[in-house]
Design an enzyme around this catalytic site. Structure first.
Site, PDB file in Angstrom:
ATOM      1  CE  LYS A 210     -41.557  14.375   3.666  1.00 27.50           C
ATOM      2  NZ  LYS A 210     -42.695  13.759   4.338  1.00 27.50           N
ATOM      3  CD  GLU A 216     -29.804  13.483  14.294  1.00 22.93           C
ATOM      4  OE1 GLU A 216     -30.344  14.302  13.502  1.00 22.93           O
ATOM      5  OE2 GLU A 216     -30.311  13.148  15.375  1.00 22.93           O
ATOM      6  N   GLY A 271     -41.508   9.883   5.926  1.00 19.49           N
ATOM      7  CA  GLY A 271     -40.153   9.324   6.011  1.00 19.49           C
ATOM      8  C   GLY A 271     -40.162   7.820   6.233  1.00 19.49           C
ATOM      9  NE  ARG A 272     -44.453   7.222  10.908  1.00 18.18           N
ATOM     10  CZ  ARG A 272     -44.541   8.522  11.073  1.00 18.18           C
ATOM     11  NH1 ARG A 272     -43.471   9.278  10.962  1.00 18.18           N
ATOM     12  NH2 ARG A 272     -45.706   9.100  11.359  1.00 18.18           N
ATOM     13  CD  GLU A 357     -40.832   9.081  13.307  1.00 18.16           C
ATOM     14  OE1 GLU A 357     -40.904   8.923  12.082  1.00 18.16           O
ATOM     15  OE2 GLU A 357     -39.816   9.535  13.859  1.00 18.16           O
ATOM     16  CG  HIS A 388     -30.474 -20.181  22.300  1.00 16.87           C
ATOM     17  ND1 HIS A 388     -30.340 -21.376  22.965  1.00 16.87           N
ATOM     18  CD2 HIS A 388     -30.908 -20.478  21.057  1.00 16.87           C
ATOM     19  CE1 HIS A 388     -30.662 -22.365  22.138  1.00 16.87           C
ATOM     20  NE2 HIS A 388     -31.014 -21.842  20.981  1.00 16.87           N
ATOM     21  CE  LYS A 508     -36.093  16.059  14.514  1.00 20.37           C
ATOM     22  NZ  LYS A 508     -36.740  16.278  13.229  1.00 20.37           N
TER      23      LYS A 508
HETATM   24  O1  F6P Z   1     -36.956  13.008  13.531  1.00 25.86           O
HETATM   25  C1  F6P Z   1     -37.865  12.169  12.929  1.00 25.86           C
HETATM   26  C2  F6P Z   1     -37.789  12.261  11.433  1.00 25.86           C
HETATM   27  O2  F6P Z   1     -38.442  13.401  10.998  1.00 25.86           O
HETATM   28  C3  F6P Z   1     -38.372  11.017  10.797  1.00 25.86           C
HETATM   29  O3  F6P Z   1     -39.743  11.046  10.686  1.00 25.86           O
HETATM   30  C4  F6P Z   1     -37.648  10.984   9.510  1.00 25.86           C
HETATM   31  O4  F6P Z   1     -37.730   9.710   8.913  1.00 25.86           O
HETATM   32  C5  F6P Z   1     -36.262  11.349   9.960  1.00 25.86           C
HETATM   33  O5  F6P Z   1     -36.458  12.307  10.978  1.00 25.86           O
HETATM   34  C6  F6P Z   1     -35.332  11.875   8.910  1.00 25.86           C
HETATM   35  O6  F6P Z   1     -35.810  13.021   8.310  1.00 25.86           O
HETATM   36  P1  F6P Z   1     -35.201  13.547   6.963  1.00 25.86           P
HETATM   37  O7  F6P Z   1     -35.408  12.498   5.915  1.00 25.86           O
HETATM   38  O8  F6P Z   1     -35.936  14.812   6.659  1.00 25.86           O
HETATM   39  O9  F6P Z   1     -33.731  13.800   7.182  1.00 25.86           O
END
Ligand code: F6P
Length: 548
Positions: A210, A216, A271-272, A357, A388, A508
């Site tokens: 987003k 990452e 995002g979620r 979240e 199990h 972060k």
């Molecule tokens: O760190 C949490 C978050 O902001 C989530 O809410 C989001 O889904 C994810 O990181 C990834 O964010 P982006 O789509 O901006 O890379």
């Protein structure tokens, strides 16, 4: 506009629930079922093809009446309407919350800041459909002219969990001659393992973010570009092997992806809550545009049910209220989500972000400290595997864990007796949890006296059973929307902002500082606590030694 949050624990219905709880706590589901032979039919609701059995919950009609009163008294209806109207109900980020617009049919108008957003949604869907069809047909070629055989989604959180879950859930409908992989972790192993057997000439990367600034994702995206260019040898190849899904065109262009190959979404999609936006591009390539649209239709059917059904027959409202009953009155800490469908193996992980979240918050929308419990911990595994492993604790442990059993009437892979056995287990588990086995019943089986307590099941352990006909894209849309809205109604009653996520920021920011300390040294300068300093020093020393 400032949202007025009623003080939850002062509401008449809340106090009535507090007074009511001790009576219900003493009731056993055995008694409740014995007293009302129709309970198992009565305490059910059905809508848009989802059958929801909530009879095995520790509630009476009075509990339900009070919970529904709580929903009314806490202004839930107004919050739902505000969301659907596109009001900025994500107060701390001053954003509308409009995942419902992502699945609104053409012609429906949803206005944000004076602009109808539905036409933009459909324009992006059309662009995704065109691109997906070209990849699926082999018309979209890699830089050296080979068709795409591998699709790798790089993203994290909502830009990963939704796509992975939906791909796994709908694998039955997917193109089996295409390979789909998902890279999220900053741990290099994730990327290395995802690409080790792939040919860069046949590989397409979807960079899903987003913000297009997430550490990452951007680290993995740069690694992917290096990996691809090692084979393709020409930076012009990026245009054929990289597309982006983002709200941030500037950063996409800076990375080197042509914005013509960018699929847009908007800040009013959390995002979620984004798997049905362009973030679902990998899903659309896997199952095709038509099935993707069927999934959106499933979402929309649940949205309409949620928006219009009276609360006492409204599945997300009922589910959310029952969850709140355990969370706030029984004091339960967790919810187990137990899909008896192998294709839903990533559903619990997906729900963890959606629920935790969203509702893991400690202040209300107006910033006041909260004096009641908010979001519970969600966890789970597909049945029957969990039986199990951790079910022992659910059946006989000292903790009360409400469970969601999810099952489908028709199997996607009919194989001998498998499906009857699977469904028998769903029903049996819910039955065993609710009714247990008394010491008298255990004794009557001739069990030695010393073993009776061990073999006794106290029962009275609550569960919902959620039954659908068949796991189709449409059904998945309905199921996800059911959880999305039930999370929202809980957050609305708790008076929190279910759509922000400030809790991820501190870690972060600290990581950014520590990264430079790990990479550049300057041991004397470390200004953390003594534990963090020692860990950093130890890592640095070992790293130096191992690098000679
Ligand atoms: O760190 C949490 C978050 O902001 C989530 O809410 C989001 O889904 C994810 O990181 C990834 O964010 P982006 O789509 O901006 O890379």
């Amino acid at each position: 506009m400032k949202t007025i949050i009623p003080q939850l624990t002062k509401l008449v219905s809340w106090q009535a629930l507090e007074a009511h709880y001790p009576k219900v706590r003493e009731l056993h589901l055995r008694r409740l079922f014995a007293d009302d032979p129709t309970r198992g039919e009565r305490m059910t609701a059905e809508a848009v093809g989802i059958y929801f059995d909530y009879s095995k919950h520790r509630i009476t009609d009075e509990t339900l009446r009070l919970l529904l009163q709580l929903a009314e008294e806490s202004g839930l209806r107004a919050r739902i309407d505000a969301m659907f109207r596109g009001e900025k109900i994500n107060g701390t980020e001053k954003r509308a919350v409009l995942h419902v617009a992502l699945r609104a049919p053409k012609g429906q108008a949803i206005v944000v800041d004076g602009k109808d957003v539905v036409p933009q949604v459909h324009a992006v869907l059309d662009k995704m459909a065109d691109f997906s069809s070209r990849v699926r047909s082999g018309e979209w070629k890699g830089y050296t002219g080979k068709p795409i055989r591998n699709v790798i989604n790089i993203g994290i959180g909502g830009s990963d969990l939704g796509p992975v879950m939906a791909y796994e859930a709908l694998r039955h409908y997917s193109r089996r001659d295409l390979t789909f992989r998902f890279v999220s972790n900053i741990d290099g192993t994730d990327f290395a393992e995802a690409t080790r057997d792939l040919d860069a000439e046949e590989t397409l990367f979807i960079i899903s973010s987003k913000t297009f600034t997430t550490l990452e994702t951007m680290t993995n995206a740069h690694t992917a570009r290096d990996w691809a260019l090692k084979t393709l040898q020409d930076s012009a190849a990026v245009a054929s092997h990289f597309v982006a899904v983002s709200t941030n065109a500037g950063e996409v262009a800076r990375f080197g992806i042509d914005t013509a190959n960018m699929f847009e979404f908007w800040d009013w999609v959390g995002g979620r809550y984004s798997l049905d936006s362009a973030i679902g591009l990998s899903t659309m390539i896997a199952i095709g545009p038509e099935e993707f649209r069927a999934m959106l239709d499933g979402f929309h059917q649940m949205d309409e049910h949620f928006r219009t059904a009276p609360f006492e027959r409204n599945l997300p409202v009922l589910m959310g209220l029952l969850g709140l009953w355990y969370n706030n009155f029984f004091g339960t800490q967790t919810v187990a989500v137990l899909p008896y469908e192998q294709y839903l193996k990533r559903f619990p992980a997906y729900l963890q972000q959606l629920t935790m979240e969203s509702n893991g918050k400690h202040v209300t929308l107006d910033g006041s400290e909260i004096d009641y419990q908010t979001g519970p911990i969600y966890w789970g595994e597909p049945g029957t595997n969990g039986q199990h492993s951790f079910y022992q604790l659910i059946h006989q442990g000292t903790k009360l864990i409400p469970c969601d059993f999810i099952g489908f009437i028709q199997p996607l892979n009919p194989l001998g007796r498998h499906h009857d056995l699977l469904l028998a287990n769903v029903f049996a588990q819910a039955e065993a949890l609710a009714f247990g086995k008394t010491p008298q019943e255990v004794q009557a089986e001739g069990t030695p006296a010393g073993l009776v307590p061990h073999r006794t099941f106290e029962g009275n352990r609550p569960s919902s059973t959620i039954l659908l006909e068949r796991l189709t894209p449409e059904a998945l849309g309905k199921l996800v929307a059911l959880y999305e809205h039930s999370v929202f109604i809980q957050g609305a009653i708790w008076g929190i902002d279910s759509f922000d996520q400030w809790g991820v920021e501190l870690g972060k920011a600290l990581a950014v500082r520590i990264i430079s300390e790990l990479e550049t040294g300057a041991e004397g300068q470390l200004k953390h606590d003594s534990s963090t300093n020692t860990l950093i020093q130890r890592y640095r020393r070992s790293k130096e030694l191992s690098h000679g």
